[in-house]
Design a protein around this motif. Structure first.
Motif, PDB file in Angstrom:
ATOM      1  N   ALA A  85       0.852  -1.190   0.000  1.00 23.01           N
ATOM      2  CA  ALA A  85       0.000   0.000   0.000  1.00 23.01           C
ATOM      3  C   ALA A  85       0.887   1.238   0.000  1.00 23.01           C
ATOM      4  O   ALA A  85       1.931   1.273   0.649  1.00 23.01           O
ATOM      5  CB  ALA A  85      -0.894   0.008   1.235  1.00 23.01           C
ATOM      6  N   ILE A  86       0.479   2.243  -0.767  1.00 19.21           N
ATOM      7  CA  ILE A  86       1.260   3.485  -0.818  1.00 19.21           C
ATOM      8  C   ILE A  86       0.379   4.665  -0.415  1.00 19.21           C
ATOM      9  O   ILE A  86      -0.843   4.623  -0.563  1.00 19.21           O
ATOM     10  CB  ILE A  86       1.893   3.719  -2.203  1.00 19.21           C
ATOM     11  CG1 ILE A  86       0.842   3.737  -3.312  1.00 19.21           C
ATOM     12  CG2 ILE A  86       2.942   2.684  -2.487  1.00 19.21           C
ATOM     13  CD1 ILE A  86       1.394   4.086  -4.680  1.00 19.21           C
ATOM     14  N   GLU A  87       1.015   5.672   0.098  1.00 15.19           N
ATOM     15  CA  GLU A  87       0.335   6.910   0.468  1.00 15.19           C
ATOM     16  C   GLU A  87       0.948   8.051  -0.319  1.00 15.19           C
ATOM     17  O   GLU A  87       2.177   8.109  -0.416  1.00 15.19           O
ATOM     18  CB  GLU A  87       0.489   7.166   1.972  1.00 15.19           C
ATOM     19  CG  GLU A  87      -0.256   6.180   2.845  1.00 15.19           C
ATOM     20  CD  GLU A  87      -1.767   6.262   2.706  1.00 15.19           C
ATOM     21  OE1 GLU A  87      -2.290   7.363   2.430  1.00 15.19           O
ATOM     22  OE2 GLU A  87      -2.431   5.228   2.850  1.00 15.19           O
ATOM     23  N   PRO A  88       0.197   8.943  -0.883  1.00 19.95           N
ATOM     24  CA  PRO A  88      -1.256   8.904  -0.872  1.00 19.95           C
ATOM     25  C   PRO A  88      -1.767   7.795  -1.792  1.00 19.95           C
ATOM     26  O   PRO A  88      -1.109   7.446  -2.767  1.00 19.95           O
ATOM     27  CB  PRO A  88      -1.650  10.277  -1.402  1.00 19.95           C
ATOM     28  CG  PRO A  88      -0.507  10.686  -2.280  1.00 19.95           C
ATOM     29  CD  PRO A  88       0.717  10.087  -1.641  1.00 19.95           C
ATOM     30  N   GLU A  89      -2.914   7.265  -1.451  1.00 25.45           N
ATOM     31  CA  GLU A  89      -3.513   6.221  -2.267  1.00 25.45           C
ATOM     32  C   GLU A  89      -3.809   6.775  -3.659  1.00 25.45           C
ATOM     33  O   GLU A  89      -4.278   7.894  -3.804  1.00 25.45           O
ATOM     34  CB  GLU A  89      -4.815   5.741  -1.611  1.00 25.45           C
ATOM     35  CG  GLU A  89      -5.382   4.519  -2.267  1.00 25.45           C
ATOM     36  CD  GLU A  89      -6.585   3.986  -1.509  1.00 25.45           C
ATOM     37  OE1 GLU A  89      -7.478   3.442  -2.183  1.00 25.45           O
ATOM     38  OE2 GLU A  89      -6.627   4.101  -0.284  1.00 25.45           O
TER      39      GLU A  89
END
Length: 178
Positions: free
Chosen positions: A78-82
């Motif tokens: 998962a990465i931010e920002p999505e």
């Protein structure tokens, strides 16, 4: 569409297909044996995700939906920002960005323009090959949208990630019309 001469991948990075499959299994097994979690730390720097618009954004969302859960035996992180314009696998991170700008080496008039840059074709998908500090950067060629994949040296030979991504790219990113 104009065509430019292409050089093939250096022979050190061009193993036969059987060797690629064996190496992919070995790399995955080595990652498991070393305790690799497949997740990246929250403080790991990530480039800003691309922000394509219009048809490019539609194409990138379709590619995002088609991407595999594993690349090089590494799980998606998962990465931010999505975003639906970027994806990351493993640690060190294999990173994909969709809707990125045209590479400088392919932009006439730019300081680094080189119409005979190295390229590689992997499973019917053509990529610009750029050696970078610590790995390689591949940018999708001959398609309607530029997609960039960065692969750290830890995943040598680096083209295995492209093998894992080829079906998704062929299915979601249309070829440029002739």
């Amino acid at each position: 569409m104009s065509s430019s001469p292409r050089r093939s991948l250096p022979s050190a990075l061009r193993p036969p297909a059987t060797a690629l499959a064996v190496l992919a299994v070995l790399v995955a097994a080595a990652g498991c044996a070393s305790g690799a979690s497949g997740a990246s730390g929250d403080d790991a720097p990530r480039p800003s995700p691309p922000s394509p618009t219009g048809r490019a954004a539609e194409t990138c969302r379709a590619l995002y939906d088609a991407l595999p859960e594993k690349v090089e035996g590494q799980s998606r992180v998962a990465i931010e920002p999505e975003t639906r314009y970027a994806a990351v696998w493993g640690d060190p991170a294999i990173e994909l960005g969709c809707g990125v700008p045209r590479p400088e080496v392919l932009t006439p008039g730019s300081e680094h323009y080189n119409p005979t840059s190295d390229s590689v074709e992997v499973n019917g998908v053509s990529w610009l090959l750029e050696e970078r500090d610590g790995g390689y950067r591949f940018t999708l060629l001959d398609r309607e949208v530029f997609v960039r994949v960065t692969v750290p040296d830890a995943y040598a030979p680096e083209v295995n990630a492209l093998v894992d991504l080829a079906d998704a790219v062929r299915g979601a990113v249309p070829e440029k019309p002739l």
